[in-house]
Design a protein around this motif. Structure first.
Motif, PDB file in Angstrom:
ATOM      1  N   VAL A   1     -11.270  11.711  -8.141  1.00  0.00           N
ATOM      2  CA  VAL A   1     -10.481  12.863  -8.586  1.00  0.00           C
ATOM      3  C   VAL A   1     -10.618  13.047 -10.089  1.00  0.00           C
ATOM      4  O   VAL A   1     -10.774  14.170 -10.580  1.00  0.00           O
ATOM      5  CB  VAL A   1      -9.011  12.675  -8.174  1.00  0.00           C
TER       6      VAL A   1
ATOM      7  N   VAL B   1      -2.318  11.060  -9.206  1.00  0.00           N
ATOM      8  CA  VAL B   1      -3.420  11.935  -8.804  1.00  0.00           C
ATOM      9  C   VAL B   1      -2.945  13.371  -8.634  1.00  0.00           C
ATOM     10  O   VAL B   1      -3.599  14.326  -9.077  1.00  0.00           O
ATOM     11  CB  VAL B   1      -4.062  11.388  -7.510  1.00  0.00           C
TER      12      VAL B   1
ATOM     13  N   VAL C   1       1.908   1.790  -3.531  1.00  0.00           N
ATOM     14  CA  VAL C   1       0.781   2.271  -4.336  1.00  0.00           C
ATOM     15  C   VAL C   1       0.459   3.716  -3.980  1.00  0.00           C
ATOM     16  O   VAL C   1       0.133   4.534  -4.852  1.00  0.00           O
ATOM     17  CB  VAL C   1      -0.442   1.359  -4.122  1.00  0.00           C
ATOM     18  N   GLN C   2       0.570   4.037  -2.685  1.00  0.00           N
ATOM     19  CA  GLN C   2       0.303   5.413  -2.254  1.00  0.00           C
ATOM     20  C   GLN C   2       1.232   6.391  -2.963  1.00  0.00           C
ATOM     21  O   GLN C   2       0.793   7.417  -3.480  1.00  0.00           O
ATOM     22  CB  GLN C   2       0.495   5.503  -0.740  1.00  0.00           C
TER      23      GLN C   2
ATOM     24  N   VAL D   1       0.454   6.033  -7.077  1.00  0.00           N
ATOM     25  CA  VAL D   1      -0.847   6.462  -7.577  1.00  0.00           C
ATOM     26  C   VAL D   1      -1.225   7.835  -7.033  1.00  0.00           C
ATOM     27  O   VAL D   1      -1.577   8.742  -7.793  1.00  0.00           O
ATOM     28  CB  VAL D   1      -1.922   5.415  -7.215  1.00  0.00           C
ATOM     29  N   TYR D   2      -1.115   7.992  -5.706  1.00  0.00           N
ATOM     30  CA  TYR D   2      -1.541   9.264  -5.116  1.00  0.00           C
ATOM     31  C   TYR D   2      -0.526  10.367  -5.395  1.00  0.00           C
ATOM     32  O   TYR D   2      -0.804  11.324  -6.116  1.00  0.00           O
ATOM     33  CB  TYR D   2      -1.696   9.114  -3.602  1.00  0.00           C
TER      34      TYR D   2
ATOM     35  N   MET E   1      -8.286   3.663  -2.296  1.00  0.00           N
ATOM     36  CA  MET E   1      -7.376   4.412  -3.174  1.00  0.00           C
ATOM     37  C   MET E   1      -7.904   4.439  -4.604  1.00  0.00           C
ATOM     38  O   MET E   1      -7.889   5.498  -5.258  1.00  0.00           O
ATOM     39  CB  MET E   1      -5.998   3.761  -3.165  1.00  0.00           C
TER      40      MET E   1
ATOM     41  N   LEU F   1       0.823  -1.202   0.000  1.00  0.00           N
ATOM     42  CA  LEU F   1       0.000   0.000   0.000  1.00  0.00           C
ATOM     43  C   LEU F   1       0.858   1.253   0.000  1.00  0.00           C
ATOM     44  O   LEU F   1       0.501   2.257  -0.627  1.00  0.00           O
ATOM     45  CB  LEU F   1      -0.923   0.006   1.222  1.00  0.00           C
TER      46      LEU F   1
END
Lengths: 159, 101
Positions: free
Chosen positions: B74, A60, A51-52, A55-56, B67, A48
């Protein structure tokens, strides 16, 4: 280590919420997302955390910063804090929340389950994801496709 | 003092309150979206903290789904912001009186 990551999280979140320039807020949000990734590592959620970051903090935030530059929002005025009644309610709620947070913080631990071998490894996570959670996983992929089509339709320039 | 689940819950509660404050008070649509991200991340911290506490992977899997949900949110939210900005030349939520175009 926990306090370092927690300070990064809270500081980044405060910058993201209280600075009025959206770009500075986006940088604060990136700091907060990286801090949360650190917290995930402390909690043995290595996949995680990766992925954080990918992806984030990667995809994003690139999207958000891109749109900030695209729409070029004007500076906001000061935050609208008005109304004596609402301020009173807010103060009471804040005191209660702080009391609860402090209580949870002081109590700390509680009993922890013994970690099975390989807890949080990508193998174990994949076993769970593609075993018991296979149907929700497929539904999430459908959700992402729907979101992608919706974004395309919404952002398309109408002729 | 060893760091226990209560510390993670306190951190998540603080982040959630900061994010909720931003959602309620900010007037810029993009800032509201970013505050929503803060709130979703605080929920993720709780899921992962309890997954660690219980020694199972369900919480981590749900955090993974959150997520994906946040990414979808978003994407559509920013598309809405662009479409709205094209019509109204603003992203201030106070001036969003009309959704027709």
């Amino acid at each position: 280590m926990f306090y370092l990551f927690a300070a990064v999280c809270v500081g980044g979140a405060l910058i993201a919420v209280f600075r009025r320039e959206p770009v500075v807020g986006a940088v604060g949000l990136i700091a907060m997302l990286l801090g949360v990734a650190g917290v995930f590592v402390l909690l043995h959620a290595h996949f995680l955390a990766v992925v954080q970051v990918l992806v984030y903090a990667g995809a994003v935030m690139v999207l958000i910063v891109f749109v900030i530059f695209l729409v070029d929002p004007r500076r906001e005025g000061p935050l609208p804090l008005r109304g004596i009644i609402m301020k009173g309610f807010g103060a009471i709620a804040a005191v209660f929340i702080l009391l609860e947070v402090g209580r949870a913080f002081l109590r700390g631990g509680g009993s922890r389950a013994e970690l099975p071998a390989g807890f949080g490894s990508i193998e174990a996570f994949g076993e769970a994801l593609f075993g018991a959670w296979l149907l929700p996983f497929e539904l999430v992929s459908a959700l992402l496709v729907v979101a992608m089509v919706a974004a395309l339709v919404l952002a398309k320039r109408r002729t | 003092m060893t760091v226990g689940v209560g510390h993670y819950l306190a951190l998540a509660a603080l982040l959630f309150c900061i994010g909720a404050f931003g959602v309620v008070l900010r007037r810029n649509f993009l800032a509201v979206l970013m505050s929503l991200e803060i709130m979703l991340n605080s929920a993720n911290i709780v899921f992962v903290a309890f997954a660690r506490q219980a020694g199972g992977h369900a919480g981590q899997v749900i955090a993974f789904f959150v997520m994906a949900l946040a990414a979808a949110e978003v994407a559509t939210g920013l598309a809405l912001a662009i479409a709205w900005f094209r019509v109204a030349r603003t992203v201030n939520v106070d001036e969003a009186g009309e959704m027709k175009h």
